[in-house]
Design a protein around this motif. Structure first.
Motif, PDB file in Angstrom:
ATOM      1  N   ARG A 191       0.836  -1.204   0.000  1.00 37.20           N
ATOM      2  CA  ARG A 191       0.000   0.000   0.000  1.00 37.20           C
ATOM      3  C   ARG A 191       0.873   1.258   0.000  1.00 37.20           C
ATOM      4  N   ALA A 192       1.958   1.247   0.779  1.00 39.87           N
ATOM      5  CA  ALA A 192       2.863   2.397   0.825  1.00 39.87           C
ATOM      6  C   ALA A 192       3.483   2.630  -0.552  1.00 39.87           C
ATOM      7  N   GLY A 193       3.934   1.561  -1.185  1.00 28.70           N
ATOM      8  CA  GLY A 193       4.526   1.690  -2.516  1.00 28.70           C
ATOM      9  C   GLY A 193       3.530   2.205  -3.535  1.00 28.70           C
ATOM     10  N   LEU A 194       2.316   1.690  -3.507  1.00 25.17           N
ATOM     11  CA  LEU A 194       1.285   2.136  -4.444  1.00 25.17           C
ATOM     12  C   LEU A 194       0.880   3.587  -4.177  1.00 25.17           C
ATOM     13  N   THR A 195       0.837   3.961  -2.903  1.00 26.87           N
ATOM     14  CA  THR A 195       0.491   5.338  -2.559  1.00 26.87           C
ATOM     15  C   THR A 195       1.559   6.294  -3.073  1.00 26.87           C
ATOM     16  N   ILE A 196       2.812   5.939  -2.873  1.00 26.59           N
ATOM     17  CA  ILE A 196       3.910   6.776  -3.372  1.00 26.59           C
ATOM     18  C   ILE A 196       3.814   6.918  -4.887  1.00 26.59           C
ATOM     19  N   ALA A 197       3.446   5.830  -5.542  1.00 28.52           N
ATOM     20  CA  ALA A 197       3.323   5.862  -7.001  1.00 28.52           C
ATOM     21  C   ALA A 197       2.021   6.528  -7.456  1.00 28.52           C
ATOM     22  N   GLY A 198       1.118   6.812  -6.515  1.00 26.89           N
ATOM     23  CA  GLY A 198      -0.149   7.461  -6.850  1.00 26.89           C
ATOM     24  C   GLY A 198      -1.133   6.547  -7.541  1.00 26.89           C
ATOM     25  N   VAL A 199      -1.072   5.233  -7.208  1.00 25.42           N
ATOM     26  CA  VAL A 199      -1.887   4.254  -7.915  1.00 25.42           C
ATOM     27  C   VAL A 199      -3.032   3.697  -7.080  1.00 25.42           C
ATOM     28  N   THR A 200      -3.266   4.191  -5.894  1.00 24.92           N
ATOM     29  CA  THR A 200      -4.260   3.550  -5.042  1.00 24.92           C
ATOM     30  C   THR A 200      -5.181   4.565  -4.368  1.00 24.92           C
ATOM     31  N   GLU A 201      -6.347   4.084  -3.961  1.00 26.42           N
ATOM     32  CA  GLU A 201      -7.248   4.921  -3.186  1.00 26.42           C
ATOM     33  C   GLU A 201      -7.094   4.532  -1.718  1.00 26.42           C
ATOM     34  N   SER A 202      -7.532   5.380  -0.830  1.00 31.87           N
ATOM     35  CA  SER A 202      -7.419   5.078   0.593  1.00 31.87           C
ATOM     36  C   SER A 202      -8.365   3.931   0.956  1.00 31.87           C
ATOM     37  N   ARG A 203      -8.062   3.279   2.046  1.00 30.09           N
ATOM     38  CA  ARG A 203      -8.908   2.180   2.502  1.00 30.09           C
ATOM     39  C   ARG A 203     -10.306   2.697   2.814  1.00 30.09           C
ATOM     40  N   GLN A 204     -10.400   3.900   3.383  1.00 33.53           N
ATOM     41  CA  GLN A 204     -11.709   4.476   3.679  1.00 33.53           C
ATOM     42  C   GLN A 204     -12.499   4.698   2.396  1.00 33.53           C
ATOM     43  N   SER A 205     -11.849   5.178   1.363  1.00 26.95           N
ATOM     44  CA  SER A 205     -12.531   5.388   0.079  1.00 26.95           C
ATOM     45  C   SER A 205     -13.014   4.064  -0.493  1.00 26.95           C
ATOM     46  N   THR A 206     -12.191   3.036  -0.343  1.00 28.96           N
ATOM     47  CA  THR A 206     -12.566   1.717  -0.857  1.00 28.96           C
ATOM     48  C   THR A 206     -13.776   1.181  -0.107  1.00 28.96           C
ATOM     49  N   VAL A 207     -13.757   1.295   1.231  1.00 29.71           N
ATOM     50  CA  VAL A 207     -14.899   0.828   2.032  1.00 29.71           C
ATOM     51  C   VAL A 207     -16.156   1.592   1.630  1.00 29.71           C
ATOM     52  N   ALA A 208     -16.066   2.912   1.505  1.00 26.10           N
ATOM     53  CA  ALA A 208     -17.224   3.721   1.140  1.00 26.10           C
ATOM     54  C   ALA A 208     -17.745   3.340  -0.251  1.00 26.10           C
ATOM     55  N   ARG A 209     -16.825   3.113  -1.189  1.00 21.17           N
ATOM     56  CA  ARG A 209     -17.236   2.763  -2.557  1.00 21.17           C
ATOM     57  C   ARG A 209     -17.926   1.404  -2.575  1.00 21.17           C
ATOM     58  N   LEU A 210     -17.342   0.417  -1.905  1.00 23.42           N
ATOM     59  CA  LEU A 210     -17.934  -0.926  -1.907  1.00 23.42           C
ATOM     60  C   LEU A 210     -19.250  -0.956  -1.137  1.00 23.42           C
ATOM     61  N   GLN A 211     -19.339  -0.172  -0.053  1.00 30.55           N
ATOM     62  CA  GLN A 211     -20.586  -0.097   0.704  1.00 30.55           C
ATOM     63  C   GLN A 211     -21.673   0.508  -0.178  1.00 30.55           C
ATOM     64  N   SER A 212     -21.309   1.528  -0.959  1.00 33.91           N
ATOM     65  CA  SER A 212     -22.309   2.176  -1.822  1.00 33.91           C
ATOM     66  C   SER A 212     -22.797   1.245  -2.927  1.00 33.91           C
ATOM     67  N   LEU A 213     -21.993   0.232  -3.239  1.00 32.26           N
ATOM     68  CA  LEU A 213     -22.398  -0.756  -4.240  1.00 32.26           C
ATOM     69  C   LEU A 213     -23.264  -1.859  -3.637  1.00 32.26           C
ATOM     70  N   GLY A 214     -23.492  -1.779  -2.309  1.00 31.78           N
ATOM     71  CA  GLY A 214     -24.380  -2.738  -1.651  1.00 31.78           C
ATOM     72  C   GLY A 214     -23.691  -3.924  -1.016  1.00 31.78           C
ATOM     73  N   LEU A 215     -22.359  -3.954  -0.976  1.00 30.71           N
ATOM     74  CA  LEU A 215     -21.657  -5.076  -0.367  1.00 30.71           C
ATOM     75  C   LEU A 215     -21.801  -5.034   1.148  1.00 30.71           C
ATOM     76  N   SER A 216     -21.883  -6.196   1.747  1.00 35.44           N
ATOM     77  CA  SER A 216     -21.954  -6.308   3.205  1.00 35.44           C
ATOM     78  C   SER A 216     -20.557  -6.095   3.788  1.00 35.44           C
ATOM     79  N   ASP A 217     -20.486  -5.887   5.098  1.00 39.53           N
ATOM     80  CA  ASP A 217     -19.189  -5.744   5.761  1.00 39.53           C
ATOM     81  C   ASP A 217     -18.329  -6.989   5.525  1.00 39.53           C
ATOM     82  N   ALA A 218     -18.948  -8.164   5.584  1.00 40.23           N
ATOM     83  CA  ALA A 218     -18.202  -9.407   5.383  1.00 40.23           C
ATOM     84  C   ALA A 218     -17.621  -9.485   3.969  1.00 40.23           C
ATOM     85  N   ALA A 219     -18.398  -9.086   2.978  1.00 36.43           N
ATOM     86  CA  ALA A 219     -17.925  -9.119   1.594  1.00 36.43           C
ATOM     87  C   ALA A 219     -16.800  -8.104   1.382  1.00 36.43           C
TER      88      ALA A 219
END
Length: 96
Positions: free
Chosen positions: A32-60
């Motif tokens: 994650r650190a390497g990808l962040t330095i390279a500017g290739v990743t979103e934050s974990r919070q953004s990922t959780v928010a995006r997947l939650q908005s798609l209807g995924l459960s916490d387990a998924a």
């Protein structure tokens, strides 16, 4: 692909502490650190928010992020997002 990183023991201990604080393994933390330095990743919070908005459960979401359901639920609550039902369309006590 396999990547081997050799670091002094004291650095490994520091990385382990930081990774645990972020609820990640050392390998995930380094990636994650390497990808962040390279500017290739979103934050974990953004990922959780995006997947939650798609209807995924916490387990998924936890399975997708290779973390625990508790960690995802905690982050989702910090973001003030509602939980998605594990089995959409089902009502309690009734099998589909």
């Amino acid at each position: 692909m396999r990547v081997v990183v050799e670091v002094p023991e004291r650095v490994l201990f520091a990385l382990t502490d930081r990774a645990e604080d972020a609820d990640l393994t050392v390998a995930e933390y380094l990636l994650r650190a390497g990808l962040t330095i390279a500017g290739v990743t979103e934050s974990r919070q953004s990922t959780v928010a995006r997947l939650q908005s798609l209807g995924l459960s916490d387990a998924a979401i936890a399975q997708h992020l290779n973390t625990t359901t508790t960690a995802v639920a905690s982050m989702r609550r910090q973001l003030h997002l509602p939980a998605n039902r594990r089995f959409p369309g089902r009502t309690k006590g009734h099998a589909a």
